[in-house]
Design a protein around this motif. Structure first.
Motif, PDB file in Angstrom:
ATOM      1  N   UNK A 400       0.931  -1.237   0.048  1.00  0.00           N
ATOM      2  CA  UNK A 400       0.037  -0.162   0.045  1.00  0.00           C
ATOM      3  C   UNK A 400       0.848   1.116   0.064  1.00  0.00           C
ATOM      4  N   UNK A 401       0.719   2.056  -1.277  1.00  0.00           N
ATOM      5  CA  UNK A 401       1.604   3.252  -1.200  1.00  0.00           C
ATOM      6  C   UNK A 401       0.845   4.316  -1.658  1.00  0.00           C
ATOM      7  N   UNK A 402       1.166   5.612  -1.277  1.00  0.00           N
ATOM      8  CA  UNK A 402       0.710   6.859  -1.792  1.00  0.00           C
ATOM      9  C   UNK A 402       1.533   7.826  -1.470  1.00  0.00           C
ATOM     10  N   UNK A 418       4.641   7.066   1.005  1.00  0.00           N
ATOM     11  CA  UNK A 418       4.412   6.678   2.114  1.00  0.00           C
ATOM     12  C   UNK A 418       3.840   5.326   2.267  1.00  0.00           C
ATOM     13  N   UNK A 419       4.515   4.283   2.962  1.00  0.00           N
ATOM     14  CA  UNK A 419       3.893   3.011   3.141  1.00  0.00           C
ATOM     15  C   UNK A 419       4.353   2.372   4.578  1.00  0.00           C
ATOM     16  N   UNK A 420       4.312   1.086   4.551  1.00  0.00           N
ATOM     17  CA  UNK A 420       4.382   0.513   6.004  1.00  0.00           C
ATOM     18  C   UNK A 420       5.250  -0.683   5.924  1.00  0.00           C
ATOM     19  N   UNK A 421       6.451  -0.386   6.270  1.00  0.00           N
ATOM     20  CA  UNK A 421       7.516  -1.565   6.339  1.00  0.00           C
ATOM     21  C   UNK A 421       7.998  -1.768   7.886  1.00  0.00           C
ATOM     22  N   UNK A 422       7.240  -2.466   8.409  1.00  0.00           N
ATOM     23  CA  UNK A 422       7.573  -2.355  10.047  1.00  0.00           C
ATOM     24  C   UNK A 422       7.088  -1.384  10.615  1.00  0.00           C
ATOM     25  N   UNK A 425       6.343   4.633   7.240  1.00  0.00           N
ATOM     26  CA  UNK A 425       7.681   5.112   6.910  1.00  0.00           C
ATOM     27  C   UNK A 425       7.636   5.814   5.242  1.00  0.00           C
ATOM     28  N   UNK A 426       8.730   6.340   4.911  1.00  0.00           N
ATOM     29  CA  UNK A 426       8.797   6.925   3.702  1.00  0.00           C
ATOM     30  C   UNK A 426       9.899   6.138   2.888  1.00  0.00           C
ATOM     31  N   UNK A 427       9.840   6.028   1.455  1.00  0.00           N
ATOM     32  CA  UNK A 427      10.826   5.608   0.754  1.00  0.00           C
ATOM     33  C   UNK A 427      10.861   6.193  -0.660  1.00  0.00           C
ATOM     34  N   UNK A 444      11.648   5.866   8.934  1.00  0.00           N
ATOM     35  CA  UNK A 444      10.510   5.622   9.761  1.00  0.00           C
ATOM     36  C   UNK A 444      10.111   7.129  10.149  1.00  0.00           C
ATOM     37  N   UNK A 445       8.780   7.186  10.088  1.00  0.00           N
ATOM     38  CA  UNK A 445       7.937   8.565  10.677  1.00  0.00           C
ATOM     39  C   UNK A 445       7.029   8.176  11.433  1.00  0.00           C
ATOM     40  N   UNK A 446       6.325   9.357  12.051  1.00  0.00           N
ATOM     41  CA  UNK A 446       5.203   9.142  12.959  1.00  0.00           C
ATOM     42  C   UNK A 446       3.988   8.876  11.929  1.00  0.00           C
ATOM     43  N   UNK A 447       2.951   8.448  12.794  1.00  0.00           N
ATOM     44  CA  UNK A 447       1.601   8.294  12.105  1.00  0.00           C
ATOM     45  C   UNK A 447       0.924   9.783  12.082  1.00  0.00           C
ATOM     46  N   UNK A 448      -0.058   9.857  11.192  1.00  0.00           N
ATOM     47  CA  UNK A 448      -0.675  11.151  10.994  1.00  0.00           C
ATOM     48  C   UNK A 448      -0.334  11.685   9.593  1.00  0.00           C
ATOM     49  N   UNK A 449      -0.846  12.997   9.358  1.00  0.00           N
ATOM     50  CA  UNK A 449      -0.685  13.463   8.090  1.00  0.00           C
ATOM     51  C   UNK A 449       0.821  13.909   7.993  1.00  0.00           C
ATOM     52  N   UNK A 450       1.428  13.972   6.640  1.00  0.00           N
ATOM     53  CA  UNK A 450       2.701  14.322   6.268  1.00  0.00           C
ATOM     54  C   UNK A 450       2.510  15.164   4.838  1.00  0.00           C
TER      55      UNK A 450
END
Length: 478
Positions: A400-402, A418-422, A425-427, A444-450
């Motif tokens: 899941x990426x956007x 932004x995706x979820x790898x453990x 996070x951003x990649x 790695x980033x925090x939850x919430x808007x970015x």
């Protein structure tokens, strides 16, 4: 007053110009992007504004499966005084990169109003590109286009063919004839016919769409030829001036301004100073031209290369209201500057109404897909820009990426996602000539808007992110 080129910066290939009543109109190619065939209007040839697209309904066109730079090519925009219709003919290109036979189908659509609605396109023929219509004084209509030759050992650009056209049934009638084989420049395409003082003038593009591109002109007393070539052909080209800021000059059309002066619309490319690539694509420009005593058309200035600054027609300047730089997505429809890839995105995948003040997208296929993607894009119109967005997205896994993408085509792009790898996070993902590259470790980033940002400086692209929109951190290589 002066016109400054390009008049339509960024991706605006194959501009075809028309004057009708108090307005000038330009139609440009859009290739695999939807809505298709961009339309612009002006009252002074200096300032232009978007008035939408011709093919803006899913029942008019579906380009799913087509490759990059295929799709809608070379719209010809005309108006017929006899029946009161605006006409647009165009090529729908398939499998352009294939070495053998290529599927190139030609269509016509028409409308009583330049702003539409435009009719469901009617297929006219196949076997060549860049169709155009000419309405003669005796009421007859003619259909012309490039003839494609796929066989080995032959010039693929075989010449310009012509046939009569029945406007009632929207079909060609009678015998198709080869009327012009081109000049020694080769690769003849993009025909337009104009009648003046007893001559039919055939304007074409030659030399291919790279740095040898040129505007050629020929004339005949009969529309069927034979055509004599301009004594100083080409009329315009930058091929002998490699340092000129406007390169790849060609694919022109002709218009007479309200004050009696004449102009060519044409495509050009502006190379990067350091690398020579035209990363903004083919852009639309104007050149002032004059009819000389010998009955031929020439640039109003000496030489063959176009002018960056061109004298405008006499009259009042007419500026349009500029759209705000920031878009808060608080209107019921997307601005006409936005486009999708290949097909319409309906409310299931792209909506402004579910959450007013937000653009909500639902994911579909990857950026490399040629079928269905949830991608909303706008043209890059300058070598230097910043693009910023705020993203609310809660991915659950790496599939899941956007994010924010700098997209040239499905084989060349940079995608900050932004995706979820453990965890969230951003990649950064890149495609370079079709090779998939992951140039950085995940951040790695925090939850919430970015907040995401892309900064372009000619051939240098740098991404950044911020959790509050104030403090920014660069990400990825320069």
């Amino acid at each position: 007053m002066n016109i400054v080129n390009p008049i339509l910066p960024g991706f605006h290939p194959d501009p075809c110009i028309l004057r009708h009543q108090d307005f000038y109109y330009i139609a440009t190619s859009t290739f695999e992007w939807f809505p298709a065939i961009a339309l612009y209007q002006s009252k002074d040839l200096i300032h232009w504004q978007s008035i939408g697209h011709v093919l803006d309904r899913p029942e008019q066109i579906d380009m799913r499966g087509l490759g990059s730079s295929e799709g809608v090519w070379a719209p010809d925009l005309t108006y017929c005084e006899d029946d009161g219709y605006f006409y647009i003919s165009y090529t729908l290109m398939h499998n352009w990169s294939y070495d053998g036979p290529r599927d190139m189908h030609n269509y016509v659509t028409r409308s009583r109003s330049i702003e539409g609605p435009w009719s469901i396109p009617v297929k006219i023929d196949s076997g060549g590109i860049d169709p155009a219509l000419f309405f003669d004084e005796d009421g007859r209509t003619y259909w012309m286009r490039n003839q494609w030759e796929y066989r080995a050992g032959f010039d693929h650009f075989a010449g310009i063919v012509m046939q009569e056209f029945d406007r009632t049934s929207l079909r060609v009638v009678g015998e198709k004839k080869m009327v012009f084989a081109g000049t020694g420049l080769g690769k003849v395409e993009g025909p337009h016919v104009y009648k003046r003082e007893g001559y039919y003038y055939l304007l074409t593009a030659e030399g291919g769409t790279f740095f040898d591109h040129a505007v050629s002109l020929a004339r005949s007393r009969s529309i069927w030829g034979p055509y004599e070539i301009h004594p100083e052909n080409p009329v315009m080209s930058s091929q002998l001036e490699p340092n000129h800021p406007l390169q790849k000059v060609g694919h022109a059309s002709l218009v007479q301004a309200h004050d009696g002066s004449w102009y060519l619309s044409y495509l050009c490319g502006r190379p990067l100073p350091s690398r020579g690539r035209c990363i903004l694509g083919r852009e639309a420009a104007l050149e002032r031209v004059v009819w000389a005593d010998d009955g031929w058309l020439y640039r109003s200035e000496p030489g063959k290369a176009p002018s960056v600054v061109v004298q405008a027609p006499k009259g009042d300047e007419h500026k349009w209201e500029e759209l705000p730089v920031r878009d808060d997505f608080d209107e019921p429809k997307l601005r006409t500057s936005y486009q999708f890839l290949r097909s319409h995105m309906d409310e299931r995948y792209c909506t402004l109404t579910e959450r007013p003040g937000y653009l909500r997208l639902r994911g579909r296929q990857s950026p490399t897909s040629r079928i269905d993607q949830s991608l909303v894009a706008r043209r890059q119109t300058s070598f230097v820009y910043e693009a910023t967005t705020c993203l609310e997205f809660d991915p659950k896994n790496p599939n899941q990426l956007a994010g924010l993408i700098a997209f040239y085509d499905h084989q060349h792009f940079f995608y900050l996602t932004k995706t979820n790898i453990d965890g969230p996070c951003l990649t950064l993902y890149c495609a370079d000539r079709g090779r998939w590259i992951e140039p950085i470790d995940v951040v790695p980033i925090d939850d919430g808007p970015i907040h995401l940002k892309a900064r372009m400086r000619y051939d240098k692209l740098r991404f950044a992110y911020s959790m509050d929109g104030e403090a920014w951190s660069d990400i990825g290589p320069l």
